[in-house]
Each structure stands twice: as structure tokens, then as C-alpha cells.
Design a protein around this motif. Structure first.
Motif, short mmCIF file in Angstrom:
data_model
loop_
_atom_site.label_atom_id
_atom_site.label_comp_id
_atom_site.label_asym_id
_atom_site.label_seq_id
_atom_site.Cartn_x
_atom_site.Cartn_y
_atom_site.Cartn_z
N THR A 390 -18.56 3.30 22.10
CA THR A 390 -18.88 3.42 20.68
C THR A 390 -17.82 4.29 20.01
O THR A 390 -17.47 5.36 20.51
CB THR A 390 -20.26 4.05 20.48
N ILE A 391 -17.32 3.82 18.85
CA ILE A 391 -16.28 4.55 18.13
C ILE A 391 -16.71 4.75 16.68
O ILE A 391 -17.30 3.85 16.07
CB ILE A 391 -14.92 3.82 18.20
N LEU A 392 -16.42 5.93 16.16
CA LEU A 392 -16.63 6.21 14.74
C LEU A 392 -15.29 6.13 14.02
O LEU A 392 -14.35 6.87 14.34
CB LEU A 392 -17.22 7.61 14.55
N LEU A 393 -15.19 5.22 13.05
CA LEU A 393 -14.04 5.16 12.16
C LEU A 393 -14.44 5.88 10.87
O LEU A 393 -15.51 5.62 10.32
CB LEU A 393 -13.65 3.72 11.85
N HIS A 394 -13.60 6.80 10.40
CA HIS A 394 -14.02 7.58 9.23
C HIS A 394 -12.92 7.65 8.18
O HIS A 394 -11.73 7.66 8.47
CB HIS A 394 -14.47 8.99 9.63
N GLU A 395 -13.38 7.68 6.94
CA GLU A 395 -12.49 7.70 5.78
C GLU A 395 -11.74 9.02 5.70
O GLU A 395 -12.24 10.07 6.09
CB GLU A 395 -13.33 7.51 4.51
N GLU A 396 -10.53 8.95 5.15
CA GLU A 396 -9.77 10.16 4.81
C GLU A 396 -8.97 9.86 3.55
O GLU A 396 -8.78 8.71 3.17
CB GLU A 396 -8.83 10.56 5.95
N GLN A 397 -8.52 10.90 2.89
CA GLN A 397 -7.71 10.78 1.68
C GLN A 397 -8.46 10.00 0.60
O GLN A 397 -9.65 10.22 0.38
CB GLN A 397 -6.35 10.20 2.02
N GLY A 398 -7.80 9.07 -0.10
CA GLY A 398 -8.40 8.44 -1.26
C GLY A 398 -9.16 7.17 -0.93
O GLY A 398 -9.10 6.63 0.18
N ARG A 399 -9.88 6.70 -1.95
CA ARG A 399 -10.66 5.47 -1.77
C ARG A 399 -9.75 4.26 -1.55
O ARG A 399 -10.08 3.35 -0.79
CB ARG A 399 -11.54 5.23 -3.01
N GLY A 400 -8.59 4.27 -2.19
CA GLY A 400 -7.66 3.17 -1.97
C GLY A 400 -7.21 3.08 -0.52
O GLY A 400 -7.07 1.98 0.03
N ASP A 401 -6.99 4.24 0.11
CA ASP A 401 -6.61 4.24 1.52
C ASP A 401 -7.71 3.63 2.38
O ASP A 401 -7.44 2.87 3.32
CB ASP A 401 -6.33 5.68 1.97
N ALA A 402 -8.96 3.99 2.08
CA ALA A 402 -10.07 3.44 2.86
C ALA A 402 -10.13 1.93 2.71
O ALA A 402 -10.33 1.19 3.70
CB ALA A 402 -11.38 4.08 2.40
N ILE A 403 -9.95 1.43 1.49
CA ILE A 403 -10.01 -0.01 1.26
C ILE A 403 -8.86 -0.72 1.98
O ILE A 403 -9.04 -1.79 2.57
CB ILE A 403 -9.99 -0.30 -0.25
N GLN A 404 -7.67 -0.10 1.95
CA GLN A 404 -6.52 -0.75 2.59
C GLN A 404 -6.68 -0.82 4.11
O GLN A 404 -6.37 -1.86 4.72
CB GLN A 404 -5.23 0.00 2.25
N PHE A 405 -7.17 0.25 4.73
CA PHE A 405 -7.12 0.32 6.19
C PHE A 405 -8.44 -0.01 6.88
O PHE A 405 -8.48 -0.07 8.11
CB PHE A 405 -6.60 1.69 6.62
N VAL A 406 -9.48 -0.28 6.10
CA VAL A 406 -10.72 -0.73 6.73
C VAL A 406 -10.53 -2.12 7.33
O VAL A 406 -11.35 -2.58 8.14
CB VAL A 406 -11.87 -0.70 5.71
N ARG A 407 -9.43 -2.80 6.98
CA ARG A 407 -9.12 -4.11 7.57
C ARG A 407 -9.04 -4.05 9.10
O ARG A 407 -9.15 -5.07 9.77
CB ARG A 407 -7.80 -4.63 6.99
N TYR A 408 -8.79 -2.83 9.63
CA TYR A 408 -8.66 -2.70 11.07
C TYR A 408 -10.01 -2.63 11.79
O TYR A 408 -10.05 -2.81 13.01
CB TYR A 408 -7.86 -1.44 11.41
N ALA A 409 -11.10 -2.37 11.06
CA ALA A 409 -12.40 -2.20 11.72
C ALA A 409 -12.80 -3.44 12.53
O ALA A 409 -13.22 -3.32 13.69
CB ALA A 409 -13.47 -1.84 10.70
N PRO A 410 -12.68 -4.67 11.99
CA PRO A 410 -13.01 -5.84 12.81
C PRO A 410 -12.11 -6.00 14.04
O PRO A 410 -12.54 -6.50 15.07
CB PRO A 410 -12.83 -7.02 11.84
N LEU A 411 -10.85 -5.52 13.93
CA LEU A 411 -9.95 -5.61 15.07
C LEU A 411 -10.37 -4.66 16.18
O LEU A 411 -10.21 -4.95 17.37
CB LEU A 411 -8.52 -5.30 14.63
#
Length: 649
Positions: A390-411
Motif C-alpha cells: 500500500t502506498i500513499l501519494l500526497h499533494e505538494e506545492q500548488g494545485r496545478g502541480d497536483a493536477i499535472q502529476f496525478v496522471r502517475y497514480a494509475p501507473l
């Protein structure tokens, strides 16, 4: 014998009466008669010491001690003479011998500590200070001096303990409060400024106390209070270069650029060879390149100046030169998080993603980095086998960064992991339903157990992402179907439907350069055949109250509750036209056509000299041809918009 005693008594009376020449004559006659008379040697030695004949005094007192080694008074006087002669080690030896003869004498233990400290015998000095305190526990001064010595030896926790006891005994002891405050500051104790402020009250003429108070307040983030303390230090010592340098830094923090430049120029008039001053000046004036070159001419290995010049060259798009300087800065100080972080931005902008991601991990060590590490005990995932964990992916910096890099969660989920995602509450509705993510948590919610953790912006490194392997399939986010249907009906009508965003978060350091503002979009709003919809939230929305907009413009801000609403609106638009801010990333993630207005030196993710983005296939980039030229960007985008309207017709 009676005659000798009488002679000594007469000599002593003459001595104490200040008739030293007569006393010396009589001491000499006594010693001519009895060369080893210890009292005469002792008293004559004291008389010589009073007259400044220290070598003669040392010879006489030394003979007296040799004849009567068991008299602590003789040894104490010889010890004082050794100190006067500049031999603290010999003084400590005599004091120590005297204390052995009179072990309960604080009057011997305390000067022993001082002599040992002067001689560099820290252990003996501390032992003597403690001995003094045991003999006379109501004395604050030995505790103060012991605390100072402990602080200088780096034994800060012990120093704080001793100095706290001292100020309880002597609340008016300014020096004790001063050293206590400095020790607390070393421990990053939040009470340090309070202790130093108390010291400043008790020591009104001490500039060093005010300098240290300013430093403690600066480190606590109290910039205005720091500036006040530093100004008071400079009132006492106007040429205090340390206070000038720190005052400039404090005013730079609060936006007082005028005073910052004035203070730095004052510093540089005093010390034109101060490389630090020239570097600091580069942070506060347009002629930064000249100041940086001056700093490096004075100190070619000035790491901060190297990084500063490299950053300036990066902003001028001179990437090769920038990277050479960044490499030098890192070689000079490989452990510097700031040096590696600065290099990461240049590497990523140049398209060197592999090297850039490695350097980017240094961000957590940068003092002014806007996000602090989570401090999670679970290990950082860097691409290890994670199947069944089990892994926790967590937001950092701005909302734009979260939107850009959440693409990796399904990977990550495709690697066989159970994926948990933690983000800001306003992103929750948008990210729910992301493929492979078991559950999305709002920041601050209780979390279940997990084995690994990874900030979203560390995922490209974990996957070894290069330009050609960026996971760019869109859409990877989708609008809520019910909300999207409602907005399609709400926005139905003729004309090209264009969403507009013109400003980012003003708290972001480079927002002034990246945000064109509403006025710059005037040529776009004049293009016929379009219906414009304002998606701007936050401070930039205020511009609408100051500028008239055409009938073709509709402000949707009052109807937007969260990013899910913005996504539903975008799903109903033909085009989103945005500055570099979170809604731009949202449009790209949704696969909506995106036109992005970029500054001359854009954020690293947009690279250089290309009109497309490897991160967002539906994006078209419009770049400033020169710094600050939003007019050229708006004209180019307006012409392209007119062509699109014509093609649609």
C-alpha cells in the motif's frame, strides 16, 4: 627575633601608608640580614608588583612560596601575579594548589576557573565554576560564566540549563539573559527572542545584544521586529556590517526594497570588498547582473552568487551558460540543497529530465521552499517493486502541480500497488474515480496504514521519465457527467465558447512575470464570433471591477464552487485560454483545447522554443518574444483566435 618582627611591622606600616620608597629600603635591609625571611619576601614581592616590576615580584613571591608552600595566601598572590604577567596556566596551577589547602574557599575556586579558562583548560574551568557554586550556591556569577563556557564549547543544552538557573538567581543579569537567548536560538527554541529582548532591556548600550535579537527574530520569520532590533543596533554602532547585512535581508523579506537597497549601499560604502553585500544587492535591484559579477570578481567561489548569476542567465534563456555556473556551484558545495534545487530548474527547462528529477529531490532542504516535508515515517518510493503493498501519494506545492502529476497514480496501481491519494479538499471531487486509486483523502483526514509514500512531484523520478516517455495520454481526468450536462445546457448557444483565466496565485514568487492580467487580454476580447467565459478565481478576479468587459463576456466565478465545477464548465467549452496556473493544467488533463500564454522565461515544465507541450497534447503555447511583452502574445493569440472562428464558420 623581636627586632625582625618590629622591622617587618614598621615596613608594612610604611607600605600601607603609601611610603613605598621607605618601605622598600627597609624590606631590603631585612632581606640583607635574613635572605630567606618568607614574610619579607612576600611583602616585598607585593610592593614590586604594585610598582609594575612584575619579573622582580615573581622572583620574590616564588621564593616565599618555596619557603612556605602551605600558605594559601602566598599562592593566591603569586597566581594573581602570573595572570598579570600573561601566564594564566601558571596562575591556574597556583590557584589549584591554594584551593587544595583551603578547599571551601569560593574566593579561590572562582579565580581558578577564570585562569583555567584563559589558559584554554575548559574542563578545569568548568570544574572550578561548579566547585564555586557548591561552596556558595547563591552566587549567580559562577553559573553565568559556566553557562557561557558551555555555550562556547558547543554544549548548548547544558548551557541553557545552567543559564536558566543563573537568571532565576539574578533576574537582572543582562549578560546571562543574552547568552541564554543565543543558546536557545541555537536550539531553535521559540523563546529565544523573548530572552534576548529581556537582555536588550537590561543592556541598553549593547549593540551585540540587539544584533542577536534581530537575528533570532529573523530566523523566527518576524521580519519587521527583526528590522526594528537591527536599526537599534545600528544606532549604537553605525558601521556594524553584520547588522546592515541582516537588516537588508529583513527588509527584502517584507517588500521594503527601497530601504533594502539603501542599507546595502551603505554597507558597501563601508566594505566595498564585501562579496555577500554585492550578492544581496543583486536580489533587490534591476542591475542584478552587475552586482553578481562584482561579487564573483571579489570571491570567484561565492556559491550563492554563482547560483544567482546562473538563475539570471536561465531567465535570459542562456541555458548553456546557466548550467555551467550551476555545475560549478554544486561542485563547490555538493551538500547545498539550494545549489542542486536551482540546477534542477535549469536542467528541467533545458529538457534534461533525468538529471533534473534527481536534483529536484533537493527541494525539501531549501530553507524558503514553500512546502515543508510531511515527515512521514514510511520510506519514499523510488521505483522499487511495490506489488501487493500500500502506498500513499500526497499533494505538494500548488494545485496545478497536483493536477499535472496525478496522471502517475494509475501507473503506480498498474505496478500492483494499493494506491491511496491525499490532496487538498477542493480537489477531492475532481480526483474521485481516478482509475487505480482506491481512496482519496482530504489533507488532515485520518489515514489508514500504508507501507510506502511518495509526493506527487517525486513520481516522475520514480518512473525514470524522459521527454519521450512522458505519460501524455489524455484525458486522464474527466468531468462529473451530471455537472457537465448541466453546464452544456447552461452554455448552449452560437459562437466559439472560450474560457479565460488571466492570473495565478500572487503568493507564488514569479506570479508577477507569469500573469498577464485582464487588461492584456483586450485584443482577444475584441475578436468577433466568440463568447468568453471568465473562469478566474481568487485575487485576479478583482480586475473585473476596474475594467469594462464586452457583452460577449460572462463572469462564471460566482457559480464555481470547486475544481469539479471548473472541469464541468471546461468540458462544455471549445477552448480554454489561460496563463500558467492551475486551470491550465486542468484543461490539459481533461483533453480540452488549451491555449497557454507564457512569459519569456517560463516555468520549467513548458520547456523552451516550442509551441506544443509533451505533457498536454491539446495545448498550444504562445510565448513572449521578450521579457514583459504581453502585447505581442495577446496579438498573436488574437490573430489565431480570429482564424479559428473563420475556420469554424
Amino acid at each position: 627575633m623581636a627586632t625582625l618582627d618590629e622591622a617587618l611591622a614598621i615596613a608594612l606600616d610604611l607600605h600601607t601608608a603609601g611610603r613605598t620608597e621607605e618601605a622598600e629600603t627597609l624590606y631590603g635591609r631585612i632581606l640583607d640580614a635574613v635572605p630567606d625571611e618568607p614574610n619579607a619576601l612576600h611583602l616585598y614581592g607585593l610592593l614590586c608588583a604594585q610598582g609594575g616590576r612584575l619579573e622582580q615580584a615573581a622572583e620574590l613571591l616564588g621564593r616565599a612560596v618555596a619557603l612556605r608552600p602551605g600558605l594559601p595566601e602566598y599562592r593566591a598572590n603569586l597566581a594573581m601575579l602570573h595572570q598579570a604577567r600573561g601566564d594564566p596556566a601558571a596562575a591556574a596551577e597556583e590557584y589549584r594548589a591554594a584551593l587544595c589547602l583551603c578547599p571551601d574557599s569560593a574566593a579561590l575556586a572562582f579565580p581558578l576557573a577564570g585562569a583555567a579558562r584563559q589558559a584554554g583548560q575548559g574542563g578545569l574551568a568548568l570544574a572550578a565554576y561548579r566547585r564555586t557554586t557548591l561552596i556558595q550556591p547563591d552566587l549567580a556569577e559562577p553559573m553565568v560564566q559556566a553557562g557561557i563556557l558551555l555555550r562556547y564549547e558547543g554544549r548548548t543544552v547544558e548551557a541553557v540549563s545552567v543559564l536558566r538557573r543563573a537568571v532565576r538567581l539574578r533576574p537582572d543579569h543582562g549578560e546571562a539573559w543574552h547568552h541564554l537567548g543565543v543558546a536557545l536560538q541555537r536550539l531553535k527554541d521559540p523563546t529565544a527572542p523573548t530572552a534576548l529582548a529581556h537582555a536588550a532591556t537590561l543592556l541598553p548600550e549593547d549593540a551585540t545584544v540587539r544584533l542577536n535579537l534581530g537575528r533570532a527574530r529573523y530566523e523566527a520569520g518576524r521580519w519587521d521586529d527583526a528590522a526594528a532590533a537591527l536599526r537599534s543596533a545600528l544606532a549604537l554602532t553605525p558601521a556594524n556590517d553584520s547588522a546592515l547585512e541582516l537588516l537588508a535581508a529583513a527588509r527584502h523579506r517584507t517588500g521594503g526594497e527601497g530601504e533594502t537597497v539603501t542599507v546595502l549601499r551603505r554597507l558597501l560604502r563601508l566594505r566595498p570588498d564585501a562579496a555577500n553585500g554585492w550578492h544581496a544587492l543583486s536580489l533587490s535591484e534591476p542591475g542584478a547582473l552587475g552586482s553578481l559579477h562584482r561579487a564573483l570578481a571579489l570571491q570567484p567561489e561565492h556559491r550563492n552568487a554563482l547560483s544567482g548569476l546562473a538563475n539570471r542567465l536561465r531567465d535570459r534563456r542562456e541555458i548553456a551558460a546557466s548550467l555551467r555556473l550551476h555545475d560549478r556551484a554544486v561542485r563547490l558545495q555538493p551538500s547545498s540543497a539550494e545549489a542542486r534545487w536551482n540546477r534542477s530548474l535549469a536542467r528541467l527547462l533545458a529538457g534534461d529530465l533525468t538529471g533534473g528529477w534527481e536534483d529536484y529531490e533537493a527541494r525539501w532542504g531549501v530553507a524558503d521552499f514553500p512546502t515543508r516535508p510531511r515527515g512521514l515515517p514510511q520510506p519514499l518510493w523510488s521505483g522499487e517493486d511495490i506489488a501487493g503493498r500500500t502506498i500513499l501519494l500526497h499533494e505538494e506545492q500548488g494545485r496545478g502541480d497536483a493536477i499535472q502529476f496525478v496522471r502517475y497514480a494509475p501507473l503506480v496501481a498498474a505496478r500492483g500497488a494499493r494506491v491511496l491519494l491525499e490532496v487538498g479538499a477542493d480537489l477531492l471531487p475532481l480526483f474521485r474515480g481516478l482509475p487505480g486509486v482506491e481512496r482519496v483523502f482530504a489533507r488532515g483526514e485520518p489515514l489508514p496504514a500504508f507501507d510506502w509514500q511518495c509526493p506527487l512531484l517525486s513520481l516522475p523520478r520514480a518512473f525514470g521519465t524522459r521527454l519521450e516517455t512522458i505519460p501524455a495520454a489524455v484525458p486522464y481526468l474527466t468531468a462529473d457527467p451530471a455537472r457537465a450536462a448541466a453546464w452544456r445546457e447552461r452554455l448552449a448557444g452560437d459562437g466559439l465558447k472560450v474560457g479565460l483565466v488571466w492570473a495565478g496565485n500572487p503568493q507564488f514568487a514569479g506570479d508577477r512575470e507569469r500573469s498577464p492580467g485582464l487588461a492584456a487580454l483586450a485584443p482577444l476580447l475584441a475578436v468577433p464570433g466568440c463568447r468568453f467565459f471568465g473562469l478566474q478565481l481568487g485575487p485576479g478576479h478583482d480586475e473585473l471591477a476596474r475594467r469594462p468587459t464586452p457583452p460577449s463576456f460572462t463572469d462564471l466565478e460566482p457559480e464555481i464552487r470547486d475544481f469539479a465545477d471548473t472541469a464541468a464548465i471546461m468540458a462544455s467549452l471549445d477552448l480554454v485560454l489561460s496563463s500558467c496556473t492551475a486551470p491550465a493544467h486542468l484543461a490539459g488533463a481533461l483533453g480540452v483545447p488549451l491555449w497557454l500564454l507564457l512569459s519569456h522565461a517560463p516555468d520549467w515544465r513548458w520547456l523552451l522554443d516550442r509551441a506544443d507541450s509533451p505533457w498536454y497534447p491539446t495545448a498550444r503555447l504562445f510565448r513572449q518574444p521578450r521579457p514583459g511583452d504581453w502585447a505581442a502574445v495577446a496579438e498573436e493569440a488574437a490573430a489565431a483566435l480570429a482564424e479559428r472562428v473563420a475556420a469554424r464558420s
